[in-house]
Design a protein around this motif. Structure first.
Motif, PDB file in Angstrom:
ATOM      1  N   VAL A   4       6.197  -6.289   6.288  1.00 45.89           N
ATOM      2  CA  VAL A   4       5.135  -5.331   6.631  1.00 45.89           C
ATOM      3  C   VAL A   4       5.036  -4.261   5.548  1.00 45.89           C
ATOM      4  CG1 VAL A   4       4.460  -3.490   8.234  1.00 45.89           C
ATOM      5  CG2 VAL A   4       5.235  -5.688   9.122  1.00 45.89           C
ATOM      6  N   HIS A   5       6.179  -3.721   5.170  1.00 44.34           N
ATOM      7  CA  HIS A   5       6.201  -2.674   4.145  1.00 44.34           C
ATOM      8  C   HIS A   5       5.574  -3.181   2.841  1.00 44.34           C
ATOM      9  CE1 HIS A   5       7.564   0.759   1.854  1.00 44.34           C
ATOM     10  NE2 HIS A   5       8.114  -0.071   0.989  1.00 44.34           N
ATOM     11  N   LEU A   6       5.958  -4.372   2.422  1.00 41.97           N
ATOM     12  CA  LEU A   6       5.398  -4.931   1.190  1.00 41.97           C
ATOM     13  C   LEU A   6       3.901  -5.183   1.318  1.00 41.97           C
ATOM     14  CD1 LEU A   6       8.206  -7.460   0.222  1.00 41.97           C
ATOM     15  CD2 LEU A   6       7.564  -5.394  -1.023  1.00 41.97           C
ATOM     16  N   ALA A   7       3.470  -5.724   2.460  1.00 34.36           N
ATOM     17  CA  ALA A   7       2.046  -6.009   2.670  1.00 34.36           C
ATOM     18  C   ALA A   7       1.219  -4.731   2.626  1.00 34.36           C
ATOM     19  CB  ALA A   7       1.856  -6.739   3.997  1.00 34.36           C
ATOM     20  N   GLU A   8       1.739  -3.671   3.235  1.00 31.73           N
ATOM     21  CA  GLU A   8       1.038  -2.385   3.193  1.00 31.73           C
ATOM     22  C   GLU A   8       0.958  -1.862   1.763  1.00 31.73           C
ATOM     23  OE1 GLU A   8       2.230  -0.735   7.640  1.00 31.73           O
ATOM     24  OE2 GLU A   8       3.474  -0.181   5.926  1.00 31.73           O
ATOM     25  N   HIS A   9       2.058  -1.967   1.041  1.00 30.52           N
ATOM     26  CA  HIS A   9       2.112  -1.515  -0.355  1.00 30.52           C
ATOM     27  C   HIS A   9       1.114  -2.291  -1.222  1.00 30.52           C
ATOM     28  CE1 HIS A   9       3.747  -0.168  -4.173  1.00 30.52           C
ATOM     29  NE2 HIS A   9       3.889  -1.429  -4.527  1.00 30.52           N
ATOM     30  N   MET A  10       0.962  -3.572  -0.921  1.00 32.16           N
ATOM     31  CA  MET A  10       0.057  -4.420  -1.693  1.00 32.16           C
ATOM     32  C   MET A  10      -1.403  -4.228  -1.296  1.00 32.16           C
ATOM     33  SD  MET A  10       2.387  -7.864  -1.555  1.00 32.16           S
ATOM     34  CE  MET A  10       1.097  -8.937  -2.140  1.00 32.16           C
ATOM     35  N   GLY A  11      -1.649  -3.558  -0.167  1.00 37.11           N
ATOM     36  CA  GLY A  11      -3.018  -3.335   0.284  1.00 37.11           C
ATOM     37  C   GLY A  11      -3.669  -4.582   0.849  1.00 37.11           C
ATOM     38  N   LEU A  12      -2.887  -5.419   1.490  1.00 38.91           N
ATOM     39  CA  LEU A  12      -3.433  -6.634   2.095  1.00 38.91           C
ATOM     40  C   LEU A  12      -4.374  -6.269   3.243  1.00 38.91           C
ATOM     41  CD1 LEU A  12      -0.358  -9.042   2.151  1.00 38.91           C
ATOM     42  CD2 LEU A  12      -2.211  -8.913   0.498  1.00 38.91           C
ATOM     43  N   PRO A  13      -5.232  -7.207   3.640  1.00 39.08           N
ATOM     44  CA  PRO A  13      -6.156  -6.939   4.749  1.00 39.08           C
ATOM     45  C   PRO A  13      -5.401  -6.568   6.031  1.00 39.08           C
ATOM     46  CG  PRO A  13      -6.759  -8.967   3.615  1.00 39.08           C
ATOM     47  CD  PRO A  13      -5.445  -8.532   3.058  1.00 39.08           C
TER      48      PRO A  13
END
Length: 119
Positions: free
Chosen positions: A23-32
């Motif tokens: 989750v942390h990585l996905a948020e950092h990457m700006g995923l949908p």
């Protein structure tokens, strides 16, 4: 190049079933938002059904902006997915040290949702 390493890191965390980190990585990457929500639901479900960690479950729910009722819906959906996926073992009774009883996941969830505000 950096984007590829982020994608690899996210894939690795998902493969290791480390959903809170994913989750942390996905948020950092700006995923949908839908992808992030899916990972959040898995992290919340894992914290509750697999680890039976009431404080961790509530902490993640707060961090992700979920209310008690939203958390309940997510956990029920997670349990249904485990059942239909043929992996119902995490839902079986296990010892809960705070109650001193063996509780199925459903019993555990009902108990902790009742005392949600006290956790």
């Amino acid at each position: 190049m950096h984007e590829k390493s982020d994608q690899d890191a996210l894939k690795g965390e998902v493969e290791r079933r480390n959903f809170a980190r994913a989750v942390h990585l996905a948020e950092h990457m700006g995923l949908p938002e839908e992808e992030i929500r899916n990972l959040r639901c898995k992290a919340l479900g894992q914290m509750s059904a697999i680890y039976r960690n009431a404080h961790g479950t509530k902490g993640l729910a707060r961090q992700y902006g979920y209310s008690r009722e939203q958390a309940k819906q997510i956990l029920e959906q997670f349990a249904d997915e485990l059942k239909t996926g043929g992996n119902a073992k995490p839902l079986e009774p296990c010892y809960d040290f705070s109650t001193g009883k063996y509780l199925s996941f459903e019993e555990w969830m009902v108990h902790y949702l009742k005392i949600w505000d006290k956790i």
